[in-house]
Design an enzyme around this catalytic site. Structure first.
Site, short mmCIF file in Angstrom:
data_model
loop_
_atom_site.label_atom_id
_atom_site.label_comp_id
_atom_site.label_asym_id
_atom_site.label_seq_id
_atom_site.Cartn_x
_atom_site.Cartn_y
_atom_site.Cartn_z
N HIS A 16 0.85 -1.18 0.00
CA HIS A 16 0.00 0.00 0.00
C HIS A 16 0.89 1.24 0.00
O HIS A 16 1.90 1.28 0.71
CB HIS A 16 -0.90 -0.02 1.23
CG HIS A 16 -1.90 1.09 1.29
ND1 HIS A 16 -1.55 2.38 1.67
CD2 HIS A 16 -3.23 1.13 1.01
CE1 HIS A 16 -2.63 3.15 1.63
NE2 HIS A 16 -3.66 2.41 1.23
N ASP A 18 0.91 4.23 1.34
CA ASP A 18 1.26 4.83 2.63
C ASP A 18 2.20 3.93 3.42
O ASP A 18 3.09 4.40 4.14
CB ASP A 18 0.00 5.09 3.45
CG ASP A 18 -0.87 6.19 2.85
OD1 ASP A 18 -0.31 7.13 2.25
OD2 ASP A 18 -2.11 6.10 2.98
N LYS A 19 2.02 2.62 3.29
CA LYS A 19 2.91 1.70 4.00
C LYS A 19 4.28 1.62 3.32
O LYS A 19 5.30 1.39 3.99
CB LYS A 19 2.27 0.31 4.08
CG LYS A 19 1.32 0.17 5.25
CD LYS A 19 2.08 0.19 6.55
CE LYS A 19 1.31 0.92 7.63
NZ LYS A 19 2.16 1.43 8.69
N GLU A 44 10.54 11.87 6.73
CA GLU A 44 9.24 11.82 6.07
C GLU A 44 9.44 11.39 4.61
O GLU A 44 10.39 11.82 3.96
CB GLU A 44 8.56 13.19 6.09
CG GLU A 44 8.44 13.81 7.47
CD GLU A 44 7.35 13.18 8.31
OE1 GLU A 44 6.52 12.44 7.74
OE2 GLU A 44 7.31 13.44 9.52
N GLU A 57 14.23 16.01 9.03
CA GLU A 57 15.39 16.51 9.76
C GLU A 57 16.18 15.33 10.33
O GLU A 57 15.61 14.49 11.05
CB GLU A 57 14.97 17.43 10.91
CG GLU A 57 14.19 18.66 10.47
CD GLU A 57 12.73 18.36 10.16
OE1 GLU A 57 12.23 18.86 9.12
OE2 GLU A 57 12.12 17.61 10.92
N LYS A 170 -5.66 -4.47 0.79
CA LYS A 170 -6.27 -3.98 2.03
C LYS A 170 -7.20 -5.06 2.58
O LYS A 170 -7.75 -5.87 1.84
CB LYS A 170 -7.08 -2.70 1.79
CG LYS A 170 -6.32 -1.57 1.16
CD LYS A 170 -7.19 -0.34 0.92
CE LYS A 170 -7.42 0.44 2.17
NZ LYS A 170 -8.10 1.74 1.91
N PHE A 236 -8.61 -4.59 -9.69
CA PHE A 236 -7.61 -3.86 -8.90
C PHE A 236 -6.24 -4.14 -9.53
O PHE A 236 -5.41 -4.83 -8.97
CB PHE A 236 -7.66 -4.33 -7.44
CG PHE A 236 -6.80 -3.54 -6.49
CD1 PHE A 236 -6.04 -2.45 -6.90
CD2 PHE A 236 -6.75 -3.90 -5.15
CE1 PHE A 236 -5.25 -1.74 -6.00
CE2 PHE A 236 -5.97 -3.21 -4.24
CZ PHE A 236 -5.22 -2.13 -4.66
N ASP A 244 -2.01 5.89 -6.16
CA ASP A 244 -2.30 6.83 -5.09
C ASP A 244 -0.99 7.24 -4.44
O ASP A 244 -0.15 6.38 -4.12
CB ASP A 244 -3.22 6.16 -4.05
CG ASP A 244 -3.74 7.13 -3.01
OD1 ASP A 244 -3.60 8.35 -3.21
OD2 ASP A 244 -4.29 6.66 -2.00
N ALA A 245 -0.79 8.52 -4.23
CA ALA A 245 0.41 8.97 -3.53
C ALA A 245 0.40 8.45 -2.10
O ALA A 245 -0.65 8.39 -1.45
CB ALA A 245 0.49 10.50 -3.53
N ARG A 250 0.12 8.11 7.56
CA ARG A 250 -1.31 8.23 7.28
C ARG A 250 -2.11 7.00 7.69
O ARG A 250 -3.30 6.93 7.41
CB ARG A 250 -1.54 8.53 5.79
CG ARG A 250 -1.15 9.93 5.41
CD ARG A 250 -1.89 10.42 4.18
NE ARG A 250 -1.64 9.61 2.99
CZ ARG A 250 -1.87 10.05 1.75
NH1 ARG A 250 -2.34 11.28 1.56
NH2 ARG A 250 -1.62 9.29 0.71
N LYS A 251 -1.47 6.03 8.32
CA LYS A 251 -2.18 4.82 8.72
C LYS A 251 -1.99 4.56 10.21
O LYS A 251 -1.67 3.46 10.65
CB LYS A 251 -1.69 3.62 7.89
CG LYS A 251 -2.16 3.68 6.44
CD LYS A 251 -3.65 3.47 6.33
CE LYS A 251 -4.18 3.63 4.90
NZ LYS A 251 -4.30 5.04 4.51
N LYS A 271 10.73 8.13 13.05
CA LYS A 271 11.10 8.91 14.22
C LYS A 271 12.00 8.11 15.15
O LYS A 271 11.67 6.97 15.52
CB LYS A 271 9.85 9.35 14.98
CG LYS A 271 8.94 10.27 14.17
CD LYS A 271 7.68 10.63 14.93
CE LYS A 271 6.78 11.55 14.11
NZ LYS A 271 5.52 11.86 14.81
N LYS A 275 11.64 10.93 20.14
CA LYS A 275 10.31 11.43 19.84
C LYS A 275 9.28 10.61 20.62
O LYS A 275 9.09 9.42 20.36
CB LYS A 275 9.99 11.34 18.34
CG LYS A 275 10.59 12.46 17.51
CD LYS A 275 12.08 12.35 17.37
CE LYS A 275 12.63 13.38 16.37
NZ LYS A 275 14.11 13.35 16.34
N ASP A 277 6.19 10.58 20.53
CA ASP A 277 5.12 10.00 19.72
C ASP A 277 5.32 8.50 19.58
O ASP A 277 4.36 7.73 19.62
CB ASP A 277 5.10 10.62 18.31
CG ASP A 277 4.44 11.98 18.29
OD1 ASP A 277 3.60 12.24 19.15
OD2 ASP A 277 4.78 12.78 17.39
#
Length: 410
Positions: A16, A18-19, A44, A57, A170, A236, A244-245, A250-251, A271, A275, A277
């Site tokens: 996918h 995003d993955k 990123e 960074e 998915k 598909f 898709d970008a 995003r997941k 990260k 961090k 997060d």
């Protein structure tokens, strides 16, 4: 009054978009940490047709060949041919990297009265960890099933059990629970798999049902009420970054508990562990899982919050959703006694300055029985139980995986 409920969770395949972005970001992180464990990384990634853009960074003393790292990651995911719409050897790789802001760095490395106070949180934020007795891995069943389906989809593609499969895909699982809150049956399963243009849809659906769904979902969860949606659009072929970008982070619900528990605003991938997060979310899961494993509660969510540049959390909250056997206030006290949520302590106790992150960037960060992850340990459960003065048997999982169902990666 108790009533039947339904919960739905989704997962996405390693191909996918995003993955793909998450895995590239964590591959860069791992490469940096391998040469410089003290590096600061906030990587990123954006992927689209024929292009990978690395930005963010990074402050480090080591050198990383980023284009080579990107291409190796994309190749391992399975995008190895131009006809897949994205190819490890021909995609362009662009980088735009700065060093960490000195204002942020100052907060992370500020002075403190003790060694573990010398590292402040890299940002403000709220992080959550969750665990329950629902499954042996202490994860909600819908997200556990969804992850198993896409992992099995990957196995069937890589081992050519279903030759027509391509890297993107998915899954989504809806589990109905009985009046006691125990999983009853899988009411709906959605599985969309990228495939070769020449594949017969009837044959593909039959193969996916046989080699993916039946191989992963225990038979007691399937009955005549179960609804199947396999490639529901009927086609598909175009998938991955061509369709898709993809962007890092995003997941975040896929990465955690499938929507069953809260999630803070930040993602994990790319990260380094300064961090919070990432590191505090891992620590909160570690605490919640040990609470459940100790029998203090059948379900536990731990919330921890930070101010930038400050080592100690500004708040700690526990929610046991009415399943606690001792007061929640006492559970909070025990967590504070047995778990240190200062960033330096988390990094040291969970040994987080290691290149361990790329495998977590697909198929979830929690409940991973295929990985040896420090935050999945229940090594403090017995001490918690003893401190709480509990006796008697531990609660059994509401659902157990039958041996005959097989592993999701077998």
């Amino acid at each position: 009054m108790s009533r039947r409920r339904r919960y739905t969770s989704e997962s996405v395949a390693e191909g996918h978009p995003d993955k793909v972005a998450d895995q590239i970001s964590d591959a860069v992180l791992d490469a940096v940490l391998a040469g410089d464990p003290a590096a600061r990384v906030a990587c990123e990634t954006l992927v689209t047709t024929g292009l990978v853009l690395i930005t963010g960074e990074i402050s480090t003393e080591t050198y990383v060949d980023m284009p080579a790292t990107v291409r190796e990651t994309v190749r391992d995911i399975g995008y190895t041919r131009a006809k897949f719409g994205f190819d490890a050897d021909t995609c362009a790789v662009l980088t735009s990297i700065d060093e960490q802001s000195p204002d942020i760095a100052r907060g992370v490395t500020g002075a403190g009265s003790a060694e573990r106070d010398a590292m402040g949180a890299g940002d403000q934020g709220i992080m959550y960890g969750y665990a329950s007795c629902e499954t042996p891995e202490m994860m909600p069943l819908p997200i556990a099933l969804a992850h198993r389906l896409v992992r099995r989809l990957s196995v069937c593609r890589r081992e050519e059990i279903i030759p027509a499969l391509r890297p993107d895909g998915k899954s989504q699982c809806t589990v109905e629970y009985d009046e006691r809150g125990r999983p009853d049956f899988l009411s709906a399963v959605v599985l969309s798999a990228q495939h070769d243009a020449g594949a017969s849809m009837d044959d593909l659906r039959e193969e996916i049902r046989e080699h993916v769904i039946s191989a992963v979902v225990p038979p007691q969860l399937l009955d005549e009420r179960t609804q199947y949606y396999i490639n529901p659009t009927g086609r598909f072929v175009v998938g991955g970054p061509q369709a898709d970008a993809g962007i890092t982070g995003r997941k975040i619900v896929v990465d955690t508990y499938g929507g069953r528990a809260h999630h803070g605003g930040g993602c994990f991938s790319g990260k380094d562990p300064t961090k919070v997060d990432r590191s505090a979310s891992y620590a909160a899961r570690y605490a919640a899982k040990n609470v459940v494993a100790s029998g203090l509660a059948r379900e536990c969510e731990v919330e921890v919050a930070y101010a930038i540049g400050v080592a100690h959390p500004v708040s700690l909250r526990v929610d046991a959703f009415g399943t606690e056997v001792i007061p929640e206030e006492r559970i909070e006290q025990l967590i504070s006694e047995f778990f240190d949520f200062r960033p330096a302590a988390i990094i040291e106790e969970l040994d987080l300055r290691r290149p361990i992150y790329r495998p977590t960037a697909a198929f979830g960060h929690f409940g991973r029985t295929d990985l040896d992850l420090s935050w999945e340990s229940t090594d403090r459960a017995e001490a918690l139980r003893e401190a709480a003065g509990l006796r008697g048997p531990l609660p059994e999982p509401a659902f157990t995986w039958p041996a005959e169902a097989g592993s999701s990666d077998s």
